[in-house]
Design a protein around this motif. Structure first.
Motif, PDB file in Angstrom:
ATOM      1  N   HIS A 166       0.850  -1.196   0.000  1.00 19.19           N
ATOM      2  CA  HIS A 166       0.000   0.000   0.000  1.00 19.19           C
ATOM      3  C   HIS A 166       0.885   1.245   0.000  1.00 19.19           C
ATOM      4  O   HIS A 166       1.781   1.383   0.827  1.00 19.19           O
ATOM      5  N   VAL A 167       0.663   2.144  -0.968  1.00 18.50           N
ATOM      6  CA  VAL A 167       1.370   3.418  -1.008  1.00 18.50           C
ATOM      7  C   VAL A 167       0.493   4.474  -0.334  1.00 18.50           C
ATOM      8  O   VAL A 167      -0.677   4.633  -0.687  1.00 18.50           O
ATOM      9  N   HIS A 168       1.052   5.177   0.655  1.00 15.38           N
ATOM     10  CA  HIS A 168       0.247   6.165   1.370  1.00 15.38           C
ATOM     11  C   HIS A 168       1.091   7.372   1.745  1.00 15.38           C
ATOM     12  O   HIS A 168       2.323   7.346   1.715  1.00 15.38           O
ATOM     13  N   ASN A 169       0.409   8.483   2.082  1.00 17.43           N
ATOM     14  CA  ASN A 169       1.087   9.707   2.508  1.00 17.43           C
ATOM     15  C   ASN A 169       1.371   9.645   4.003  1.00 17.43           C
ATOM     16  O   ASN A 169       0.464   9.403   4.799  1.00 17.43           O
ATOM     17  N   VAL A 170       2.628   9.872   4.346  1.00 15.56           N
ATOM     18  CA  VAL A 170       3.058   9.792   5.741  1.00 15.56           C
ATOM     19  C   VAL A 170       3.569  11.158   6.169  1.00 15.56           C
ATOM     20  O   VAL A 170       4.353  11.802   5.459  1.00 15.56           O
ATOM     21  N   GLY A 171       3.150  11.622   7.336  1.00 18.65           N
ATOM     22  CA  GLY A 171       3.604  12.910   7.853  1.00 18.65           C
ATOM     23  C   GLY A 171       5.041  12.834   8.325  1.00 18.65           C
ATOM     24  O   GLY A 171       5.438  11.896   9.019  1.00 18.65           O
ATOM     25  N   THR A 172       5.826  13.846   7.918  1.00 20.95           N
ATOM     26  CA  THR A 172       7.223  13.910   8.338  1.00 20.95           C
ATOM     27  C   THR A 172       7.514  15.286   8.935  1.00 20.95           C
ATOM     28  O   THR A 172       6.838  16.267   8.628  1.00 20.95           O
ATOM     29  N   CYS A 173       8.532  15.347   9.771  1.00 15.62           N
ATOM     30  CA  CYS A 173       8.928  16.613  10.408  1.00 15.62           C
ATOM     31  C   CYS A 173       9.554  17.534   9.364  1.00 15.62           C
ATOM     32  O   CYS A 173      10.478  17.132   8.649  1.00 15.62           O
ATOM     33  N   TYR A 174       9.059  18.758   9.275  1.00 19.44           N
ATOM     34  CA  TYR A 174       9.573  19.705   8.284  1.00 19.44           C
ATOM     35  C   TYR A 174      11.041  20.038   8.542  1.00 19.44           C
ATOM     36  O   TYR A 174      11.765  20.450   7.638  1.00 19.44           O
ATOM     37  N   ARG A 175      11.505  19.860   9.767  1.00 17.37           N
ATOM     38  CA  ARG A 175      12.863  20.251  10.125  1.00 17.37           C
ATOM     39  C   ARG A 175      13.873  19.143   9.836  1.00 17.37           C
ATOM     40  O   ARG A 175      14.920  19.380   9.262  1.00 17.37           O
ATOM     41  N   CYS A 176      13.538  17.891  10.238  1.00 16.71           N
ATOM     42  CA  CYS A 176      14.543  16.816  10.130  1.00 16.71           C
ATOM     43  C   CYS A 176      14.121  15.685   9.208  1.00 16.71           C
ATOM     44  O   CYS A 176      14.939  14.822   8.882  1.00 16.71           O
ATOM     45  N   GLY A 177      12.843  15.656   8.790  1.00 15.88           N
ATOM     46  CA  GLY A 177      12.386  14.614   7.858  1.00 15.88           C
ATOM     47  C   GLY A 177      11.972  13.313   8.508  1.00 15.88           C
ATOM     48  O   GLY A 177      11.567  12.369   7.828  1.00 15.88           O
ATOM     49  N   THR A 178      12.054  13.228   9.840  1.00 17.65           N
ATOM     50  CA  THR A 178      11.659  12.001  10.545  1.00 17.65           C
ATOM     51  C   THR A 178      10.141  11.813  10.450  1.00 17.65           C
ATOM     52  O   THR A 178       9.387  12.786  10.501  1.00 17.65           O
ATOM     53  N   ASN A 179       9.708  10.538  10.327  1.00 13.80           N
ATOM     54  CA  ASN A 179       8.272  10.270  10.337  1.00 13.80           C
ATOM     55  C   ASN A 179       7.666  10.706  11.662  1.00 13.80           C
ATOM     56  O   ASN A 179       8.144  10.342  12.732  1.00 13.80           O
ATOM     57  N   VAL A 180       6.615  11.503  11.566  1.00  9.95           N
ATOM     58  CA  VAL A 180       5.950  12.047  12.749  1.00  9.95           C
ATOM     59  C   VAL A 180       5.037  10.978  13.353  1.00  9.95           C
ATOM     60  O   VAL A 180       4.434  10.175  12.636  1.00  9.95           O
ATOM     61  N   GLU A 181       4.939  10.990  14.659  1.00  6.64           N
ATOM     62  CA  GLU A 181       4.071  10.032  15.361  1.00  6.64           C
ATOM     63  C   GLU A 181       2.887  10.789  15.974  1.00  6.64           C
ATOM     64  O   GLU A 181       3.088  11.696  16.784  1.00  6.64           O
ATOM     65  N   PRO A 182       1.643  10.470  15.585  1.00  8.53           N
ATOM     66  CA  PRO A 182       0.495  11.079  16.267  1.00  8.53           C
ATOM     67  C   PRO A 182       0.360  10.474  17.664  1.00  8.53           C
ATOM     68  O   PRO A 182       0.267   9.251  17.807  1.00  8.53           O
ATOM     69  N   ILE A 183       0.382  11.308  18.684  1.00  6.92           N
ATOM     70  CA  ILE A 183       0.230  10.801  20.057  1.00  6.92           C
ATOM     71  C   ILE A 183      -0.680  11.758  20.837  1.00  6.92           C
ATOM     72  O   ILE A 183      -0.781  12.938  20.521  1.00  6.92           O
ATOM     73  N   SER A 184      -1.321  11.235  21.849  1.00  4.46           N
ATOM     74  CA  SER A 184      -2.106  12.105  22.729  1.00  4.46           C
ATOM     75  C   SER A 184      -1.161  12.670  23.782  1.00  4.46           C
ATOM     76  O   SER A 184      -0.320  11.966  24.334  1.00  4.46           O
ATOM     77  N   SER A 185      -1.292  13.971  23.981  1.00  2.00           N
ATOM     78  CA  SER A 185      -0.359  14.636  24.885  1.00  2.00           C
ATOM     79  C   SER A 185      -1.008  15.892  25.437  1.00  2.00           C
ATOM     80  O   SER A 185      -1.842  16.521  24.791  1.00  2.00           O
ATOM     81  N   LYS A 186      -0.595  16.268  26.638  1.00  2.00           N
ATOM     82  CA  LYS A 186      -1.083  17.498  27.248  1.00  2.00           C
ATOM     83  C   LYS A 186      -0.230  18.647  26.710  1.00  2.00           C
ATOM     84  O   LYS A 186       0.969  18.716  26.961  1.00  2.00           O
ATOM     85  N   GLN A 187      -0.869  19.518  25.932  1.00  2.00           N
ATOM     86  CA  GLN A 187      -0.165  20.617  25.283  1.00  2.00           C
ATOM     87  C   GLN A 187      -1.005  21.894  25.370  1.00  2.00           C
ATOM     88  O   GLN A 187      -2.166  21.861  25.782  1.00  2.00           O
ATOM     89  N   TRP A 188      -0.390  22.987  24.953  1.00  2.00           N
ATOM     90  CA  TRP A 188      -1.094  24.258  24.857  1.00  2.00           C
ATOM     91  C   TRP A 188      -1.566  24.476  23.425  1.00  2.00           C
ATOM     92  O   TRP A 188      -0.834  24.194  22.479  1.00  2.00           O
ATOM     93  N   PHE A 189      -2.789  24.990  23.280  1.00  2.00           N
ATOM     94  CA  PHE A 189      -3.378  25.188  21.955  1.00  2.00           C
ATOM     95  C   PHE A 189      -3.992  26.583  21.830  1.00  2.00           C
ATOM     96  O   PHE A 189      -4.449  27.164  22.820  1.00  2.00           O
ATOM     97  N   VAL A 190      -3.988  27.099  20.591  1.00  2.00           N
ATOM     98  CA  VAL A 190      -4.755  28.298  20.265  1.00  2.00           C
ATOM     99  C   VAL A 190      -6.047  27.848  19.584  1.00  2.00           C
ATOM    100  O   VAL A 190      -6.015  27.057  18.649  1.00  2.00           O
ATOM    101  N   LYS A 191      -7.177  28.352  20.085  1.00  2.00           N
ATOM    102  CA  LYS A 191      -8.480  28.023  19.499  1.00  2.00           C
ATOM    103  C   LYS A 191      -8.624  28.830  18.203  1.00  2.00           C
ATOM    104  O   LYS A 191      -8.756  30.059  18.227  1.00  2.00           O
ATOM    105  N   MET A 192      -8.608  28.139  17.082  1.00  6.29           N
ATOM    106  CA  MET A 192      -8.460  28.833  15.811  1.00  6.29           C
ATOM    107  C   MET A 192      -9.767  29.318  15.173  1.00  6.29           C
ATOM    108  O   MET A 192      -9.760  30.329  14.457  1.00  6.29           O
ATOM    109  N   GLN A 193     -10.858  28.626  15.350  1.00  7.43           N
ATOM    110  CA  GLN A 193     -12.078  29.001  14.630  1.00  7.43           C
ATOM    111  C   GLN A 193     -12.500  30.457  14.864  1.00  7.43           C
ATOM    112  O   GLN A 193     -12.803  31.176  13.904  1.00  7.43           O
ATOM    113  N   PRO A 194     -12.519  30.949  16.100  1.00  7.96           N
ATOM    114  CA  PRO A 194     -12.900  32.355  16.303  1.00  7.96           C
ATOM    115  C   PRO A 194     -11.933  33.337  15.638  1.00  7.96           C
ATOM    116  O   PRO A 194     -12.340  34.375  15.134  1.00  7.96           O
ATOM    117  N   LEU A 195     -10.628  32.989  15.647  1.00  9.92           N
ATOM    118  CA  LEU A 195      -9.626  33.878  15.078  1.00  9.92           C
ATOM    119  C   LEU A 195      -9.635  33.841  13.550  1.00  9.92           C
ATOM    120  O   LEU A 195      -9.270  34.818  12.882  1.00  9.92           O
TER     121      LEU A 195
END
Length: 876
Positions: A339-368
């Motif tokens: 299967h050929v698929h699109n994989v997310g990579t880090c724009y800085r180093c090219g490493t495959n990105v891993e989706p993980i759940s994590s406690k982070q800070w976010f900006v709520k974008m829809q109102p802005l």
């Protein structure tokens, strides 16, 4: 009197001297001035870690062209320079230096590590600024900023606290993009998708207390360790009876439920989807809807953590192989499908990105996003070219909340403080040392820093003094134009727009000029891995900054990639030499002190060049106002090279040397000086060093060309009829020269020329030009007596030249027959090689192709020679 120019233009001896002259004159500096209209550009701040590359060179060249043009038009022009602290990039650089010492940042601790980074910044941070100066950038260096300087840092805190107080910044456990190499979270915009070869692993999940099972397919079998459900569509009759029942998770033995959710596509795959809430954004949402447990199975380095049982400690891909092997041995693996698929990579180093759940800070974008969408949709902000507004709007209308926290030490530290005794969290502009709830002094600041782009998003107003109400902010904001590449529309442009609308209640700029990438001559992206990068500083050292600027602007059209050719830089250098030589010629023939042209005493050639100059001024101004920079430069180039140097200078040489008519000589000089000075002004934004050096040698005028007024279209310089007459004469000269060249007749061989024309006055007035430039001895208007005369058709009518005055027919026939004999001999040789199967089958393909091209060339030459010989034999 004007000073004499050196025989050869040597940019290496000129450019530093000229740049120092500009700096000492304070020509780049701007102060608010209500009597003038402002024109403001903020530089896309290059990384403080960076060195000048071709992308920077293009970006800064385009900005400098606009800035210099507007400054010459009389605008109060401010170009704000600065650098970006570049969180990840800079920290990686310093950590690499530490590794050479056998240390890590943890060995130093946060405070000492940051001292090292600041020291590194002080040592290398000015490098790219000095390189921008080498390019000729006319930034106001008195206003240079850094994204972590005191003022920008104050702005960042103000924005964070303001958005937090409005409920637009929040801390939450969400699926984020994690780079296990940089060991930090990434925003969606920092993920680049690449097509990779993978597999669908089809796996059986047994139904508890039953012989039944469901089959799922996954591209990431290692995440099976964190599965907490399998989902089916509520309307899928195949699985209705299983909803609410329990499955046994293979290899793990954990009991997980079957849930019904409309997220599942009935017709895709088996219709069953494994749900891993901690490792997939869609699964995360399904998990929230059904109250599923979240089990994280990978650590920050993408190694299996304690939740992975016997696979703990394995790298994610090592664990994948081990899990697939165990699934197969346990009878759970059904099949493996490529299967050929699109994989997310880090724009800085090219490493495959891993989706993980994590406690982070976010900006709520829809109102802005609402206002940021409106100002582009309604045309308050225009993209050039316009197609990029669709790209921008599509992203903004579908934007997700922005993860702004980064697990780094270098950057703007998040101003959130937690009491270690009572747990109270305070977000504050000032450092919190006492808990406002319980009075404890055991306060801990959030260890994370903000995404680099958080501070960059404030750049158009933070650099002008915000949040203070400064006179610069009031006068220069909003800025005029943003010049940037299409690759950072999401990273930077979008965020500046919503930040400007939220915090300034006004757009940050009116126009976004988008340029493409600079690729190599084969159209490939320049990269270290390909080894095809071109160092702009080496190009400047070899050819001069003006030649590089000229080549980058030539043929550049907004939004499109361009290819870098060394040959183009060489031709740009040749153009600089052409301009230099024209200047030397003018100065050597100059006796006048000004360029005040007497319009009532002009000759036809003077009116022609003034009319052409006037038209070019209008066209160049129109093109620059429309940001068609490459087109504007082409018009300037064509005018200087063709009209001015190749034609006008040649047309007026006899008058300049006319010792008996000083008045004619002075009139010609004044026109030369006026047109050349104006042409230099038009060229200045593109080639500032060359034009300034020449300007300093010319009489009169402003102390610096960069503050001289840009030429304006002047109706008084319109001479349509005279220009048309002169163009007819020039067309006839070109036609005669071309025919003589075809016949190998030098211009020194003069001939009587007969004109059949209705423009006798025009021809007569141009007699001197025909004699000097077309090998004409005298002009006649009666019938040509030679029946074998050479006939030439041009816009003036027909031109006849007696053949006998051009060539010795018998001698020419002898020469042509010999040339034909040689061509036929070469043709026979080439045919012999191509008829030799041994040569065709064994020789390299490029050699065979060369021989085929020779075959065609000699065939065409033979046909041409036969035709010429036949024509001469008739006339003999």
């Amino acid at each position: 009197m004007p000073k004499e120019l050196a025989k050869v233009y040597a940019p290496q001896q000129v450019e530093d001297k000229i740049y120092d002259f500009w700096l000492k004159g304070k020509y780049f500096h701007a102060e608010p001035d209500e009597s003038k209209d402002p024109f403001t550009i903020v530089i896309p701040p290059p990384n403080v870690t960076g060195q000048l590359h071709m992308g920077h060179a293009l970006d800064e060249t385009l900005q400098d062209i606009l800035v210099r043009y507007k400054r010459m038009q009389g605008f109060n022009t401010l170009w704000v320079p600065g650098t970006d602290h570049a969180g990840i990039a800079t920290q990686i650089k310093v950590e690499a230096e530490l590794r050479k010492e056998g240390k890590t940042r943890y060995d130093l601790g946060r405070e000492e590590f940051l001292k090292r980074v600041w020291a590194w910044k002080e040592q290398y941070g000015s490098r790219i600024i000095n390189q921008l100066k080498k390019l000729g950038s006319s930034c106001d260096w008195d206003r240079e900023r850094f994204t972590m300087d005191e003022g920008c840092s104050k702005a960042v805190k103000e924005v964070f606290v303001s958005l937090y107080d409005k409920g637009l910044i929040y801390q939450g456990n969400r699926i984020i993009n994690w780079c296990p190499h940089c060991i930090t979270a990434l925003s969606d915009a920092e993920v680049e998708y690449t097509e990779q070869q993978g597999f669908f692993w089809h796996i059986r999940y047994p139904v508890k207390d039953s012989d039944e099972y469901v089959e799922i397919a996954t591209t990431r079998p290692e995440t099976l360790l964190g599965d907490t459900a399998v989902a089916v569509h509520p309307d899928d009759e195949r699985y209705t009876h299983l909803v609410g029942k329990t499955l046994i998770l293979p290899l793990v033995g954990r009991e997980i439920p079957v849930v019904a959710d409309e997220y599942v596509e009935k017709d895709f795959g088996t219709g069953c989807v494994k749900i891993t809430p901690s490792h997939d954004p869609n699964d995360f949402e399904v998990g929230k809807r059904h109250g599923l447990a979240e089990i994280l199975v990978l650590d920050d380095n993408a190694r299996v953590n304690a939740n992975g049982g016997k696979y703990q400690g394995m790298d994610r891909y090592e664990a994948r192989d081990a899990i697939v092997k165990d699934l197969e041995e346990g009878g759970y693996l059904v099949k493996v499908v490529p299967h050929v698929h699109n994989v997310g990579t880090c724009y800085r180093c090219g490493t495959n990105v891993e989706p993980i759940s994590s406690k982070q800070w976010f900006v709520k974008m829809q109102p802005l996003a609402k206002e940021a969408v409106r100002v582009v949709r309604e045309g308050d902000i225009k993209f050039v070219p316009g197609r990029f507004s669709k790209t921008y709007l599509n992203w903004m209308e579908n934007v997700r909340d922005w993860c702004i926290s980064r697990q780094l030490w270098w950057g703007h530290r998040i101003p959130a403080y937690t009491c270690e005794d009572c747990g109270e969290m305070t977000v504050s502009r000032d450092d919190v040392v006492i808990c406002p709830k319980c009075g404890s002094k055991h306060i801990k600041q959030d260890p994370d820093v903000l995404d680099t782009w958080f501070s960059s998003a404030l750049w158009p107003f933070s650099t002008l003094g915000w949040p203070e109400k400064t006179k610069e902010l009031d006068y220069f904001y909003p800025t005029s134009v943003l010049v940037t590449g299409y690759d950072i529309i999401f990273f930077w442009v979008a965020r500046m727009i919503f930040s400007g609308m939220e915090h300034m209640r006004e757009k940050p700029f009116s126009t976004v000029l988008i340029h493409g990438l600079v690729r190599d001559s084969q159209g490939r992206k320049m990269s270290k891995s390909l080894g095809n990068g071109i160092d702009p500083l080496q190009v400047i050292e070899q050819y001069g900054a003006d030649a590089l600027r000229f080549s980058l602007a030539t043929g550049n059209s907004p939004g499109n990639d361009m290819r870098y050719y060394d040959e183009r830089v060489q031709s740009s250098r040749n153009f600089a030499n052409k301009v230099w030589n024209a200047a030397r010629f003018i100065l050597m023939n100059l006796t006048v002190e000004d360029d005040n042209v007497d319009l009532a005493a002009l000759r036809t050639e003077d009116k022609w060049i003034l009319d052409r100059y006037n038209a070019v001024v209008k066209d160049v101004t129109t093109s620059l106002d429309k940001f068609e920079i490459g087109l504007a430069l082409q018009k300037v180039y064509d005018f200087i090279w063709d009209d001015f140097c190749d034609w006008y200078i040649e047309l007026v040489k006899p008058r300049l040397n006319d010792k008996e008519n000083a008045g004619e000589s002075e009139r010609a000089q004044k026109v030369l000086l006026h047109v050349f000075g104006g042409a230099l002004k038009m060229l200045h934004p593109f080639m500032p060093f060359l034009t300034e050096e020449i300007w300093q040698s010319l009489p009169g005028g402003e102390e610096a060309i960069m503050i001289a007024p840009f030429p304006k279209y002047d109706k008084a310089l319109c001479f349509a009829q005279e220009a048309e007459d002169m163009e007819k004469v020039m067309d006839a000269i070109k036609a005669i020269r071309f025919r003589r060249s075809e016949m190998n007749v030098p211009l020194s061989k003069k001939a009587t020329t007969y004109f059949e024309t209705e423009y006798k006055d025009t021809v007569a007035e141009g007699t001197g030009f025909f004699q000097k430039l077309a090998g004409v001895s005298d002009i006649r208007f009666d019938a040509c007596p030679d029946a074998n005369a050479v006939t030439i058709v041009c816009t003036l009518g027909k031109v006849y030249i007696p053949l006998g005055q051009l060539v010795d027919i018998e001698a020419e026939l002898i020469r042509l027959r010999k040339e034909l004999e040689n061509a036929e001999s070469e043709l026979a040789r080439v045919q012999g090689r191509l008829n030799n199967q041994g040569f065709v089958s064994k020789a390299p393909a490029h050699l065979v192709e060369q021989e085929k091209q020779k075959l065609e060339k000699y065939g065409q030459l033979i046909e041409s020679l036969k035709g010429t010989i036949k024509g001469l034999e008739k006339k003999d």
